[in-house]
Design a protein around this motif. Structure first.
Motif, short mmCIF file in Angstrom:
data_model
loop_
_atom_site.label_atom_id
_atom_site.label_comp_id
_atom_site.label_asym_id
_atom_site.label_seq_id
_atom_site.Cartn_x
_atom_site.Cartn_y
_atom_site.Cartn_z
N ARG A 147 -0.44 10.57 -1.10
CA ARG A 147 -0.31 12.06 -0.57
C ARG A 147 -1.79 12.54 -0.87
O ARG A 147 -1.67 13.92 -1.47
CB ARG A 147 0.96 12.76 -0.98
N GLY A 148 -2.64 12.16 -0.82
CA GLY A 148 -4.09 12.79 -0.98
C GLY A 148 -4.64 12.70 -2.51
O GLY A 148 -5.49 13.37 -2.66
N GLN A 149 -3.87 12.33 -3.30
CA GLN A 149 -4.17 12.36 -4.75
C GLN A 149 -4.33 11.07 -5.30
O GLN A 149 -3.75 10.05 -5.17
CB GLN A 149 -3.07 13.07 -5.53
N GLY A 150 -5.34 10.74 -6.07
CA GLY A 150 -5.70 9.83 -6.69
C GLY A 150 -7.04 9.07 -6.49
O GLY A 150 -7.73 9.67 -5.57
N GLN A 151 -7.40 7.92 -6.79
CA GLN A 151 -8.64 7.07 -6.23
C GLN A 151 -8.35 6.06 -5.20
O GLN A 151 -7.20 5.50 -5.31
CB GLN A 151 -9.28 6.52 -7.67
N GLY A 152 -9.08 5.59 -4.42
CA GLY A 152 -8.96 4.87 -3.46
C GLY A 152 -9.53 3.30 -3.80
O GLY A 152 -9.79 2.56 -2.32
N VAL A 153 -9.39 2.81 -4.74
CA VAL A 153 -9.80 1.29 -4.91
C VAL A 153 -8.67 0.40 -4.46
O VAL A 153 -9.01 -0.63 -3.83
CB VAL A 153 -9.88 1.14 -6.59
N GLY A 154 -7.48 0.62 -4.81
CA GLY A 154 -6.39 -0.05 -4.35
C GLY A 154 -5.80 0.29 -2.92
O GLY A 154 -6.19 1.48 -2.39
N PRO A 155 -4.77 -0.28 -2.42
CA PRO A 155 -4.18 0.23 -1.00
C PRO A 155 -3.50 1.55 -1.41
O PRO A 155 -3.24 2.03 -2.33
CB PRO A 155 -3.12 -0.77 -0.67
N GLU A 156 -3.54 2.43 -0.16
CA GLU A 156 -2.76 3.77 -0.25
C GLU A 156 -1.34 3.44 -0.34
O GLU A 156 -0.91 2.68 0.30
CB GLU A 156 -3.27 4.62 0.94
N LEU A 157 -0.78 4.38 -1.02
CA LEU A 157 0.73 4.16 -1.35
C LEU A 157 1.70 5.11 -0.81
O LEU A 157 2.73 5.36 -0.80
CB LEU A 157 0.88 4.13 -2.80
N THR A 158 1.24 6.23 0.23
CA THR A 158 1.71 7.27 0.66
C THR A 158 3.15 6.69 1.51
O THR A 158 4.22 7.47 1.35
CB THR A 158 1.14 8.00 1.60
N ASP A 159 3.17 5.49 2.11
CA ASP A 159 4.17 5.01 2.85
C ASP A 159 4.46 3.57 2.43
O ASP A 159 5.10 2.78 3.19
CB ASP A 159 3.81 5.02 4.31
N ILE A 160 4.21 3.44 0.91
CA ILE A 160 4.42 1.71 0.79
C ILE A 160 5.82 1.33 0.73
O ILE A 160 6.02 0.32 0.94
CB ILE A 160 3.93 1.67 -0.60
N GLY A 161 6.78 2.37 0.61
CA GLY A 161 8.04 1.82 0.68
C GLY A 161 8.76 1.55 2.33
O GLY A 161 9.66 0.79 2.31
N ALA A 162 7.92 1.89 3.36
CA ALA A 162 8.04 1.51 4.62
C ALA A 162 7.51 0.19 4.89
O ALA A 162 7.57 -0.43 5.98
CB ALA A 162 7.74 2.55 5.43
N ARG A 163 6.49 -0.31 3.89
CA ARG A 163 5.73 -1.39 4.24
C ARG A 163 6.01 -2.63 3.32
O ARG A 163 5.61 -3.77 4.15
CB ARG A 163 4.26 -1.06 4.42
N ARG A 164 6.59 -2.25 2.41
CA ARG A 164 6.99 -3.27 1.40
C ARG A 164 8.22 -3.25 0.71
O ARG A 164 8.54 -2.23 0.45
CB ARG A 164 5.85 -3.36 0.11
N ASN A 165 9.05 -4.32 0.61
CA ASN A 165 10.01 -4.39 -0.04
C ASN A 165 10.32 -4.27 -1.53
O ASN A 165 9.16 -4.40 -2.06
CB ASN A 165 11.33 -5.31 0.35
N ALA A 166 11.24 -4.20 -2.29
CA ALA A 166 11.24 -4.27 -3.42
C ALA A 166 11.00 -5.26 -4.28
O ALA A 166 10.19 -5.25 -5.27
CB ALA A 166 12.74 -3.63 -4.16
N ALA A 167 11.25 -6.17 -3.79
CA ALA A 167 10.99 -7.62 -4.36
C ALA A 167 9.23 -7.73 -4.29
O ALA A 167 8.81 -8.34 -5.33
CB ALA A 167 11.56 -8.86 -3.65
N HIS A 168 8.89 -7.26 -3.12
CA HIS A 168 7.13 -7.57 -3.06
C HIS A 168 6.64 -6.74 -4.08
O HIS A 168 5.62 -6.80 -4.83
CB HIS A 168 6.97 -7.17 -1.76
#
Length: 264
Positions: A147-168
């Protein structure tokens, strides 16, 4: 002669199927015209063969987005779902349908839509506690934007719950090198004046390379300016949280990440 005729017929059919899928004159209707039980069965077969490697056998997600949802972020209706399957989503791992016919795309869309009636994934842990761990002990904002906060070295996580399941998500936290995002490449460079920089490749062509270092700062180099250029395929600066977080804390962080669906 018969073999040659058969080969010509097969090639002609394949080209016709490809043309049908990408017919520029085809006007995509707003509602799916192929939703019978037979269409769903064909869609199931197509999904298992074409989509399950990334999206899971029941749309539960994995390398690809979770599809077992009542509403899909990039495909709110039948028309947009058809277009996503046919064309893919630019800038993501989602590729287009290739040589799939129009009917097959609709059958696949019908099956994908049916996945939204499956019960949602149950994730143990407390998202509120996970949010605090994410910000403090996990120090995840050092490498990720949320949500616009943090550094961008890794993937953005704003919608990670819609893109990856809990096991992943669990695998990514415990064994990060087993869950490296597609297109993510760690690189190490040494300039001719002796500077050493490790980071993530942003882009590259024949003569230049652009990367983001581990503090999120961008760099651009002419390759002729570099003394060394190492590409660490299968490596990631993402640390493992095995032994760093307790099992309960890990559950909480995963619950928090799984709750992130892109909403403000």
């Amino acid at each position: 002669m018969l073999r040659l005729l058969g080969l010509i017929l097969v090639c002609t059919a394949a080209l016709a199927a490809q043309a049908e899928s990408y017919d520029p004159e085809y006007v995509v209707p707003k509602q799916n015209p192929f939703t019978t039980a037979a269409d769903l069965k064909s869609g199931d077969r197509l999904f298992l063969g074409q989509c399950s490697r990334c999206h899971g056998t029941k749309g539960e997600g994995g390398l690809g987005a979770i599809l077992a949802l009542p509403r899909l972020r990039h495909a709110a209706d039948d028309q947009s779902l058809y277009q996503v399957i046919r064309d893919g989503i630019k800038g993501t791992e989602m590729q287009g349908a290739g040589t799939m016919t129009t009917r097959e795309i609709w059958q696949l869309a019908a099956y994908v839509r049916s996945l939204g009636s499956l019960p949602p994934e149950t994730v143990p842990g407390d998202p509120q506690r996970g949010r605090e761990i994410y910000r403090t002990k996990g120090n995840c904002g050092q490498c990720h934007i949320l949500r616009g906060q943090g550094q961008g070295v890794g993937p953005e996580l704003t919608d990670i719950g819609a893109r990856r399941n809990a096991a992943h998500l669990r695998t990514a936290l415990l064994k990060p090198e087993a869950a490296i995002p597609e297109g993510f490449l760690q690189v190490r460079v040494v300039t001719k004046d002796g500077r050493r920089i490790t980071g993530v490749r942003l882009s590259e062509d024949t003569f230049t390379i652009q990367l983001s270092d581990l503090n999120g700062r961008p760099h651009s180099f002419l390759k002729e300016e570099l003394k060394e250029l190492q590409k660490d395929t299968g490596k990631t600066p993402m640390p493992s949280y095995q032994g760093v977080l307790t099992p309960a804390e890990l559950d909480d962080v995963i619950a928090y990440l799984a709750s992130l669906r892109g909403e403000p």
